[in-house]
Design a protein around this motif. Structure first.
Motif, mmCIF file in Angstrom:
data_model
loop_
_atom_site.group_PDB
_atom_site.id
_atom_site.type_symbol
_atom_site.label_atom_id
_atom_site.label_comp_id
_atom_site.label_asym_id
_atom_site.label_seq_id
_atom_site.Cartn_x
_atom_site.Cartn_y
_atom_site.Cartn_z
ATOM 1 N N LEU A 1 0.916 -1.170 -0.101
ATOM 2 C CA LEU A 1 0.017 -0.203 -0.147
ATOM 3 C C LEU A 1 0.870 1.243 0.049
ATOM 4 N N SER A 2 1.894 1.286 0.977
ATOM 5 C CA SER A 2 2.818 2.400 0.818
ATOM 6 C C SER A 2 3.454 2.602 -0.547
ATOM 7 N N ALA A 3 3.924 1.515 -1.560
ATOM 8 C CA ALA A 3 4.243 1.514 -2.685
ATOM 9 C C ALA A 3 3.382 2.234 -3.684
ATOM 10 N N LEU A 4 2.199 1.755 -3.331
ATOM 11 C CA LEU A 4 1.080 2.078 -4.238
ATOM 12 C C LEU A 4 0.568 3.704 -4.140
ATOM 13 N N ALA A 5 0.985 4.210 -2.807
ATOM 14 C CA ALA A 5 0.652 5.569 -2.434
ATOM 15 C C ALA A 5 1.664 6.233 -3.255
ATOM 16 N N ILE A 6 3.028 5.856 -3.461
ATOM 17 C CA ILE A 6 4.002 6.689 -4.044
ATOM 18 C C ILE A 6 3.586 6.551 -5.469
ATOM 19 N N HIS A 7 3.286 5.400 -6.028
ATOM 20 C CA HIS A 7 2.676 5.328 -7.380
ATOM 21 C C HIS A 7 1.786 6.525 -7.529
ATOM 22 N N ALA A 8 0.865 6.533 -6.734
ATOM 23 C CA ALA A 8 -0.294 7.466 -7.065
ATOM 24 C C ALA A 8 0.110 8.954 -6.837
ATOM 25 N N HIS B 1 -9.637 9.331 -9.450
ATOM 26 C CA HIS B 1 -9.118 8.325 -8.850
ATOM 27 C C HIS B 1 -9.280 8.425 -7.426
ATOM 28 N N PRO B 2 -10.636 7.731 -7.124
ATOM 29 C CA PRO B 2 -10.738 7.923 -5.543
ATOM 30 C C PRO B 2 -10.189 7.195 -4.697
ATOM 31 N N ALA B 3 -9.935 5.979 -5.042
ATOM 32 C CA ALA B 3 -9.196 4.990 -4.300
ATOM 33 C C ALA B 3 -7.838 5.337 -4.144
ATOM 34 N N PHE B 4 -7.049 5.641 -5.194
ATOM 35 C CA PHE B 4 -5.753 6.216 -5.065
ATOM 36 C C PHE B 4 -5.913 7.462 -4.068
ATOM 37 N N TYR B 5 -6.784 8.276 -4.188
ATOM 38 C CA TYR B 5 -6.670 9.478 -3.397
ATOM 39 C C TYR B 5 -6.881 9.464 -2.002
ATOM 40 N N LEU B 6 -7.824 8.371 -1.686
ATOM 41 C CA LEU B 6 -7.856 8.046 -0.146
ATOM 42 C C LEU B 6 -6.629 7.533 0.353
ATOM 43 N N LEU B 7 -5.990 7.041 -0.689
ATOM 44 C CA LEU B 7 -4.688 6.225 0.085
ATOM 45 C C LEU B 7 -3.624 7.023 -0.176
ATOM 46 N N MET B 8 -3.722 8.323 -0.631
ATOM 47 C CA MET B 8 -2.715 9.474 -0.751
ATOM 48 C C MET B 8 -2.994 10.366 0.739
ATOM 49 N N TYR B 9 -4.235 10.752 0.674
ATOM 50 C CA TYR B 9 -4.719 11.728 1.734
ATOM 51 C C TYR B 9 -5.464 11.297 2.806
ATOM 52 N N GLY B 10 -6.250 10.038 2.711
ATOM 53 C CA GLY B 10 -7.290 9.498 3.766
ATOM 54 C C GLY B 10 -6.337 8.704 4.663
ATOM 55 N N PRO C 1 4.093 9.254 2.130
ATOM 56 C CA PRO C 1 5.378 8.966 1.242
ATOM 57 C C PRO C 1 6.223 10.367 0.839
ATOM 58 N N PRO C 2 7.128 10.070 0.448
ATOM 59 C CA PRO C 2 8.285 11.138 0.134
ATOM 60 C C PRO C 2 7.781 12.060 -1.143
ATOM 61 N N ALA C 3 6.727 11.335 -1.844
ATOM 62 C CA ALA C 3 6.320 11.835 -3.046
ATOM 63 C C ALA C 3 5.493 13.253 -2.465
ATOM 64 N N ALA C 4 4.904 12.804 -1.269
ATOM 65 C CA ALA C 4 3.868 13.709 -0.780
ATOM 66 C C ALA C 4 4.500 15.150 -0.596
ATOM 67 N N ARG C 5 6.059 15.237 -0.223
ATOM 68 C CA ARG C 5 6.690 16.174 -0.100
ATOM 69 C C ARG C 5 7.038 16.920 -1.235
#
Length: 233
Positions: A55-62, A97-106, A114-118
């Motif tokens: 899931l962490s890798a998917l968040a970075i992918h998102a 991309h709601p599923a991606f978004y929930l992984l990113m910010y929810g 994830p570092p990509a958030a920075r």
């Protein structure tokens, strides 16, 4: 990581991303992903550790997908209009991309991003620094970034949580304009511009300047920027 592992990792992420968007995070399991990717579960564990690692890798992918879209947003010459376009692109990405978004910010893991958030925040800061340099911000860029992210993620998560038929785009538009009215001024520094606006503009200019072109020692530049931030409050 060698080329074979990199390709295998990319293939698994693509399969997992497709499952995530189709069925949501709750339906995502290491066994399901491994079966869909045509590999043994042990191979997936070797690459990602466990479901949390996947899931962490998917968040970075998102975030990578999100940043790729954001980088297409070229400056228009009006930094406040750029803020509007950046807001709309953010909300649009979340709704597509709601599923991606929930992984990113929810996230249910407080304090972990994830570092990509920075990188996403730094991209927002470039737009806000540009607005400050033009004398359009009422508050320091860092505070503007915090307020913007809080508002836009709140709106996007709220819209994602609503049935599609009940989503009113006016909610996003009104919140965007209320925030922009709070954060920005109508014009750049004029002869009678507020001291705070001028201080913010100069601070942003110093932030972007090549240190070699600033006729001050680093400690003096740091002191000047500290004074400017105090004047901006």
């Amino acid at each position: 990581m060698d080329d074979a592992k990199t390709r295998s990792r990319r293939q698994i992420l693509e399969v997992a991303a497709e499952l995530l968007e189709r069925e949501g995070a709750q339906a995502l399991s290491t066994r399901t992903v491994a079966a869909a990717a045509g590999i043994r579960a042990a191979s997936l564990y070797q690459l990602f550790g466990d479901k949390d690692g996947l899931l962490s890798a998917l968040a970075i992918h998102a975030f990578d997908l999100y940043l790729a879209e954001k980088h297409t947003l070229a400056p228009s010459g009006d930094p406040v209009d750029d803020m509007r376009r950046g807001w709309d692109m953010h909300v649009d990405f979340g709704l597509k991309h709601p599923a991606f978004y929930l992984l990113m910010y929810g996230t249910d893991r407080p304090g972990r991003r994830p570092p990509a958030a920075r990188a996403a925040r730094e991209l927002l800061m470039t737009f806000l620094d540009r607005a400050a340099a033009d004398g359009r911000l009422r508050v320091p860029p860092a505070l503007a970034a915090h307020l913007t992210l809080a508002a836009v993620t709140g709106v996007t998560l709220s819209l994602i949580g609503a049935p599609e038929s009940d989503r009113d785009p006016e909610v996003s538009t009104r919140m965007r304009e209320a925030l922009i009215d709070t954060l920005t001024t109508d014009a750049g520094p004029a002869p009678d511009a507020a001291l705070a606006t001028r201080a913010l503009a100069l601070d942003a200019t110093l932030s972007d300047a090549d240190p070699a072109t600033v006729p001050l020692r680093p400690v003096e530049t740091a002191l000047l920027r500290d004074w400017l931030r105090q004047l901006a409050h």
